[in-house]
Design a protein around this motif. Structure first.
Motif, PDB file in Angstrom:
ATOM      1  N   MET A   1       0.843  -1.196   0.000  1.00 16.02           N
ATOM      2  CA  MET A   1       0.000   0.000   0.000  1.00 16.02           C
ATOM      3  C   MET A   1       0.883   1.253   0.000  1.00 16.02           C
ATOM      4  O   MET A   1       1.857   1.322   0.741  1.00 16.02           O
ATOM      5  CB  MET A   1      -0.847  -0.016   1.274  1.00 16.02           C
ATOM      6  N   SER A   2       0.547   2.219  -0.833  1.00 10.73           N
ATOM      7  CA  SER A   2       1.378   3.428  -0.887  1.00 10.73           C
ATOM      8  C   SER A   2       1.140   4.297   0.344  1.00 10.73           C
ATOM      9  O   SER A   2       0.158   4.137   1.067  1.00 10.73           O
ATOM     10  CB  SER A   2       1.045   4.240  -2.142  1.00 10.73           C
ATOM     11  N   ARG A   3       2.051   5.221   0.555  1.00  9.96           N
ATOM     12  CA  ARG A   3       1.882   6.132   1.689  1.00  9.96           C
ATOM     13  C   ARG A   3       0.641   7.010   1.524  1.00  9.96           C
ATOM     14  O   ARG A   3       0.063   7.467   2.508  1.00  9.96           O
ATOM     15  CB  ARG A   3       3.120   7.011   1.847  1.00  9.96           C
ATOM     16  N   LEU A   4       0.248   7.264   0.297  1.00 14.70           N
ATOM     17  CA  LEU A   4      -0.982   8.041   0.078  1.00 14.70           C
ATOM     18  C   LEU A   4      -2.199   7.223   0.508  1.00 14.70           C
ATOM     19  O   LEU A   4      -3.052   7.712   1.261  1.00 14.70           O
ATOM     20  CB  LEU A   4      -1.098   8.440  -1.401  1.00 14.70           C
ATOM     21  N   ASP A   5      -2.263   5.961   0.057  1.00 19.57           N
ATOM     22  CA  ASP A   5      -3.357   5.080   0.490  1.00 19.57           C
ATOM     23  C   ASP A   5      -3.384   4.985   2.011  1.00 19.57           C
ATOM     24  O   ASP A   5      -4.439   5.039   2.645  1.00 19.57           O
ATOM     25  CB  ASP A   5      -3.165   3.669  -0.083  1.00 19.57           C
TER      26      ASP A   5
END
Lengths: 162, 162
Positions: free
Chosen positions: A1-5
Motif C-alpha cells: 500500500m502506498s503512503r498516500l493510500d
C-alpha cells in the motif's frame, strides 16, 4: 500500500473512531482532551463533533493553521509527559474523551510514549470515558471497543475506561 | 466541513484522479512529472501506479520520508518556475502525465503560480498527455476530463493536453 493510500485510511479511521466516540460518550459530562495539535486538523474536527464541550489541547509547540489554535486557556504547551501530570487543575474536571495522536515515524519511541501516557491519563478520565488512540494502549488494561466497520485492526484503537 | 473531512476528501480525490490518469494514458510513452515532493506520499503512490516509467520530481527542497526521495537524476531541486523552463533536457522526452500539487494556504498566490505553470508545462507534455492538478488550470485552454465519481467539481482538476 502506498503512503498516500495509508494516509487516507489513517485519517478516515481517525474520523470514524472519533465519530463513534462522540456517540459512545453521549451526554456524559466532562471536557475533551486532544494530545497533539499538529496542523490543527483534528482539533477543528473535534470542535464540530463536540460543540458544547471544552476541548483542551496538549502539544510541545503550536504550528497549526491560525484558525485552528485553541485560546490560551485551552492550549497547554509543553511535553505532554510533563504537562499531563498537573493537568487536572487546569482542565477543572475529569475528561469524557481523550484522543491521542502522538505517533511519529519512530515506532519504538511512539510505543514507549503511548505506554507512559496511559499511566498519566488514567487519573484524568471519568469512569466510562473513551480513549481514542493511534497507538496501542493495551498496557492500560482498558477494555477495547470494537472499531467502526471497515477499519482494519491495529490501524486505530478505541478503549472504554472502566 | 472540518479540516479533517476536507483533508480526507482532498487526498481521496488526488488518489482517484491519479488512478484515472494512469488508465487514460495507458501505454502512451513518456515520463511522469510530479510538481511538489512534500513528504513524498504522492511520489510513493506514483511509483506504484507507474512502475515502468521514469518519474521526475520538482520541489524547492527535499523534506520527504527518507524512503520516498527520488535519486539525484530524478529529483530536480529549485523553484519550479525556474527549473521547469530547462527541464526538457533533463527529462529526455515529453511527459505523458503531470501531477501538480502546489497549492498552499495562500489561495491567490496558488492561483497565480498555477497560471504561470501552465505556460511552462505546455512544451513539456506530449499531445494527449494528462494533467492532474490541485489548482484550476483552465487558463491553458486544455479540455477538462470529467472527474471520477464522487469528487465534487473544484476539488481537483484533470485535463487532456491537445
Amino acid at each position: 500500500m502506498s503512503r498516500l493510500d495509508s494516509a487516507i485510511r489513517r485519517l478516515a479511521a481517525q474520523r470514524d473512531c472519533l465519530g463513534m466516540a462522540a456517540e459512545l460518550i453521549g451526554d456524559m459530562p466532562g471536557p475533551i482532551l486532544e494530545l497533539g495539535l499538529g496542523n490543527g486538523r483534528t482539533y477543528d474536527h473535534l470542535r464540530t463533533l463536540f460543540p458544547g464541550r471544552e476541548i483542551f489541547v496538549f502539544d510541545r509547540h503550536v504550528a497549526a493553521h491560525p484558525d485552528c489554535i485553541p485560546d490560551d486557556t485551552h492550549m497547554i504547551i509543553g511535553d505532554v509527559m510533563q504537562t499531563l501530570g498537573s493537568a487536572l487543575d487546569r482542565i477543572g474536571a475529569r475528561a469524557a474523551m481523550v484522543h491521542s495522536d502522538i505517533g511519529s515515524g519512530d515506532k519504538p519511541e511512539s510505543r514507549r510514549r503511548a505506554r507512559a501516557l496511559t499511566r498519566l491519563l488514567g487519573p484524568l478520565l471519568v469512569p466510562g470515558a473513551i480513549a481514542v488512540s493511534d497507538q496501542d494502549m493495551a498496557i492500560a488494561g482498558w477494555p477495547e471497543v470494537a472499531l467502526p466497520e471497515g477499519i482494519a485492526p491495529g490501524r486505530y484503537y478505541v478503549y472504554r475506561v472502566p
